[in-house]
Design an enzyme around this catalytic site. Structure first.
Site, mmCIF file in Angstrom:
data_model
loop_
_atom_site.group_PDB
_atom_site.id
_atom_site.type_symbol
_atom_site.label_atom_id
_atom_site.label_comp_id
_atom_site.label_asym_id
_atom_site.label_seq_id
_atom_site.Cartn_x
_atom_site.Cartn_y
_atom_site.Cartn_z
ATOM 1 N N GLU A 54 19.038 45.730 64.371
ATOM 2 C CA GLU A 54 19.072 46.165 62.978
ATOM 3 C C GLU A 54 20.459 46.723 62.757
ATOM 4 O O GLU A 54 20.757 47.818 63.233
ATOM 5 C CB GLU A 54 18.055 47.295 62.733
ATOM 6 C CG GLU A 54 16.618 46.911 62.855
ATOM 7 C CD GLU A 54 16.174 46.031 61.716
ATOM 8 O OE1 GLU A 54 16.887 45.947 60.699
ATOM 9 O OE2 GLU A 54 15.114 45.416 61.857
ATOM 10 N N GLY A 112 26.279 46.295 68.204
ATOM 11 C CA GLY A 112 25.247 45.264 68.369
ATOM 12 C C GLY A 112 25.783 44.065 69.141
ATOM 13 O O GLY A 112 25.124 43.539 70.044
ATOM 14 N N LYS A 126 16.771 55.900 73.737
ATOM 15 C CA LYS A 126 18.035 56.653 73.787
ATOM 16 C C LYS A 126 18.500 57.021 72.391
ATOM 17 O O LYS A 126 18.907 56.162 71.614
ATOM 18 C CB LYS A 126 19.151 55.874 74.484
ATOM 19 C CG LYS A 126 20.320 56.807 74.823
ATOM 20 C CD LYS A 126 21.647 56.112 75.044
ATOM 21 C CE LYS A 126 22.402 55.836 73.778
ATOM 22 N NZ LYS A 126 22.851 57.046 73.056
ATOM 23 N N GLY A 172 22.037 50.149 64.745
ATOM 24 C CA GLY A 172 23.353 50.787 64.720
ATOM 25 C C GLY A 172 24.387 49.854 64.119
ATOM 26 O O GLY A 172 24.057 48.989 63.302
ATOM 27 N N SER A 173 25.633 50.009 64.569
ATOM 28 C CA SER A 173 26.711 49.244 63.951
ATOM 29 C C SER A 173 26.739 47.803 64.464
ATOM 30 O O SER A 173 26.269 47.505 65.567
ATOM 31 C CB SER A 173 28.052 49.909 64.242
ATOM 32 O OG SER A 173 28.305 49.887 65.634
ATOM 33 N N THR A 174 27.314 46.927 63.690
ATOM 34 C CA THR A 174 27.414 45.526 64.065
ATOM 35 C C THR A 174 28.312 45.363 65.295
ATOM 36 O O THR A 174 28.009 44.569 66.191
ATOM 37 C CB THR A 174 27.903 44.699 62.863
ATOM 38 O OG1 THR A 174 26.877 44.745 61.862
ATOM 39 C CG2 THR A 174 28.161 43.249 63.220
ATOM 40 N N CYS A 196 21.820 52.357 56.422
ATOM 41 C CA CYS A 196 22.171 50.952 56.647
ATOM 42 C C CYS A 196 22.019 50.137 55.367
ATOM 43 O O CYS A 196 22.733 49.178 55.155
ATOM 44 C CB CYS A 196 21.345 50.373 57.783
ATOM 45 S SG CYS A 196 19.585 50.657 57.609
ATOM 46 N N GLU A 252 31.623 48.184 56.433
ATOM 47 C CA GLU A 252 30.640 49.239 56.173
ATOM 48 C C GLU A 252 31.333 50.602 56.266
ATOM 49 O O GLU A 252 31.902 50.944 57.301
ATOM 50 C CB GLU A 252 29.512 49.145 57.214
ATOM 51 C CG GLU A 252 28.384 50.110 56.955
ATOM 52 C CD GLU A 252 27.229 49.937 57.952
ATOM 53 O OE1 GLU A 252 27.480 49.774 59.160
ATOM 54 O OE2 GLU A 252 26.067 49.972 57.509
#
Ligand code: NAI
Ligand code: MG
Length: 505
Positions: free
Chosen positions: A272, A255, A197, A250-252, A306, A403
């Site tokens: 990641e 995640g 995706k 992607g973003s934490t 990242c 971030e």
């Protein structure tokens, strides 16, 4: 920032790309192009204009894609294919993608604002990643183990390494094609089947990847591609009980949501995630080299990376000169159309992202930071933001904790190696770190003490498909390249067989 006079040197978009964009792009499910009654507009962030649309997968279409991946895995044709045959198919995909470099780089430029030269290089890297994947197919092996407590003449023990099954792969928008290939290459090498995706902001090149893989001979159902939003399409994919693993970049924040959703079925997840990576310059370092590497790596992709080295620490005596050189380098960044080969920084991916970046910079200034350069959105159409250098920040400020994912960096002075170790590690992230010095002992100390999955010394962003990449702390779970990643895409089966009839342990 050098603004371009656009128009004079733009790469002309290939007729094939223009034609391809004329119809709503379908998903790829079980080797077929599948449309949907719902669609998602595709936007060019350099102009803010709609350039096409893609089919949007609701839960039913996601389930259909997972069913295809499941059936293709269970059928056995793919997972039992000889590693040599699988390797040849992956090489065929690599060379087909190589021949489509220009088209793919143009899709990422139009859809994601990736500067064309950078995009071309990223497609070349994707080709190398596939070639590496083709090379490891025959090296994914198990072991014969001598049991510790059982007689070796009575039992033959083996550890077999097998693929997991269906892998859900969810990728972000910052380097769309490269991210998709990194995941798919590993899935192909390890004989899994996949549902990929792409991000809702950048679906085009992943859909094209699905088409090219089929054209290269990868069997139908091995790589399925569904487009749509995270909260709907992505969530349905993660929750499907027929999925054996989720691989996310992607973003934490997202995640963490994925871990919660996947835990309902105890589906293993590898992540990641984001970073707040320190870039450390000791007083003895070559300041020219350090400052130009600093500028290149924080302003590349307009900071939407990242591993962006968003916190720079410079030893006291070199601090002011470093800030001067970094600001000068920021001024030489060529911000402009992604389709201009001179461009070194394109737009941010969306207006939402630009507003987020502006909020972080404005917040830092309110908190007392000093602007060395930048600090403003670009003028006119497109989601541009000027390369920005901030000084006089403290470790507690939001700008040093979250971030930003924009062309924004803080520079902080330090005195001793001990002090900078503490500063660098004072973050919930741990993706990467950079060290600039010729002092061997100091660099060894930093390499050992920095809490990061990758540490680069006198270089930065050195990626290689053979080297494990991933994060410490809240930057992720697992490693997604190198042989370390093979372990996350496979599972072992222990077999103990009696060598004589009816032997009990
Ligand atoms: P995101 O992490 O939410 O999106 C990445 C991917 O996850 C997309 O494909 C998205 O559709 C999918 N997704 C989102 N929510 C999901 C869910 N609940 N279940 C399954 N899939 C889901 O990132 P977003 O919102 O686009 O960007 C926000 C911020 O995240 C950025 O400002 C940046 O700070 C950070 N980010 C970091 C990245 C990195 O590689 N470190 C990449 C992208 C964003
Ligand atoms: Mg787009």
């Amino acid at each position: 920032m050098t603004a371009l006079q656009t128009g004079d040197r733009l790469v002309s978009v290939e007729p094939d790309v223009i034609d391809w964009l004329k119809m709503p792009r379908p998903m790829i499910i079980d080797g077929e192009q599948v449309g949907s009654d719902r669609s998602l507009d595709v936007e060019d962030p350099a102009t803010g204009r709609r350039i096409g649309s893609v089919a949007l997968a609701g839960p039913e279409l996601v389930q259909r894609a997972v069913a295809a991946a499941r059936a293709t895995f269970d059928d056995g044709g793919w997972r039992w294919m000889s590693s040599a045959a699988r390797s040849r198919l992956i090489l065929a995909a690599a060379s087909l993608i190589d021949r489509h470099t220009e088209e793919l780089a143009q899709l990422d430029a139009l859809d994601g604002g990736v500067p064309i030269e950078y995009g071309r290089a990223s497609i070349a890297e994707a080709v190398l990643t596939l070639e590496y994947a083709a090379g490891i197919t025959a090296r994914i092996t198990g072991q014969t183990v001598a049991p510790a407590n059982h007689r070796g003449d009575l039992f033959q023990a083996q550890v077999i390494r097998e693929p997991l099954g269906v892998v859900a792969q969810i990728v972000p928008w910052n380097l769309p094609f490269g991210m998709a290939v990194e995941k798919v290459a590993l899935g192909l090498a390890t004989a899994n089947t996949m549902v990929l995706k792409p991000a809702e902001q950048t679906p085009l090149s992943a859909l094209r990847l699905g088409e090219l893989l089929l054209e290269a001979g990868i069997p139908p159902g091995v790589v399925n591609v569904v487009s749509g939003f995270g909260a709907e399409t992505g969530d349905a994919l993660v929750r499907d009980p027929r999925v054996n693993k989720v691989s996310f970049t992607g973003s934490t924040v997202t995640g963490k949501a994925i871990v919660v959703a996947a835990s309902a079925n105890l589906t293993p997840v590898s992540l990641e995630l984001g970073g707040k990576s320190p870039f450390i310059v000791l007083g003895d370092a070559d300041l020219d080299e350090a400052a130009s590497a600093a500028a290149e790596n924080i302003f590349t992709l307009s900071g939407q990376a990242c591993t962006a080295p968003s916190r720079m620490f410079v030893q006291h005596q070199a601090h002011d000169e470093f800030v001067e050189r970094l600001s000068a380098a920021a001024g030489r960044v060529v911000v402009g159309s992604p389709l201009d080969p001179r461009t070194t920084a394109g737009p941010l991916v969306s207006e939402v992202q630009r507003r987020r970046v502006a909020r972080y910079v404005d917040g830092a200034l309110e908190d007392g930071a000093t602007l060395a350069c930048g600090g403003a959105p670009g003028e006119g159409a497109g989601y541009y933001y000027a390369p920005t250098v901030l000084t006089d920040t403290t470790p507690r400020m939001t700008i040093n904790r979250e971030e930003v994912f924009g062309p924004v960096v803080t520079v902080t002075p330090f005195d001793t190696v001990d002090e900078v170790i503490a500063l660098a590690n004072d973050t919930s992230y741990g993706l990467a770190a950079g060290v600039w010095t010729n002092d061997l002992a100091a660099s060894q100390r930093l390499v050992r003490e920095l809490q990061a999955g990758s540490v680069w010394v006198n270089t930065y962003n050195l990626f290689d498909p053979a080297l494990p990449f991933g994060g410490y702390k809240q930057s992720g779970w697992g490693r997604e390249t190198g042989m370390a990643a093979v372990e996350l895409y496979t599972q072992t089966k222990t077999v103990a067989a009696a060598t004589t009839e009816r032997t009990s342990p």
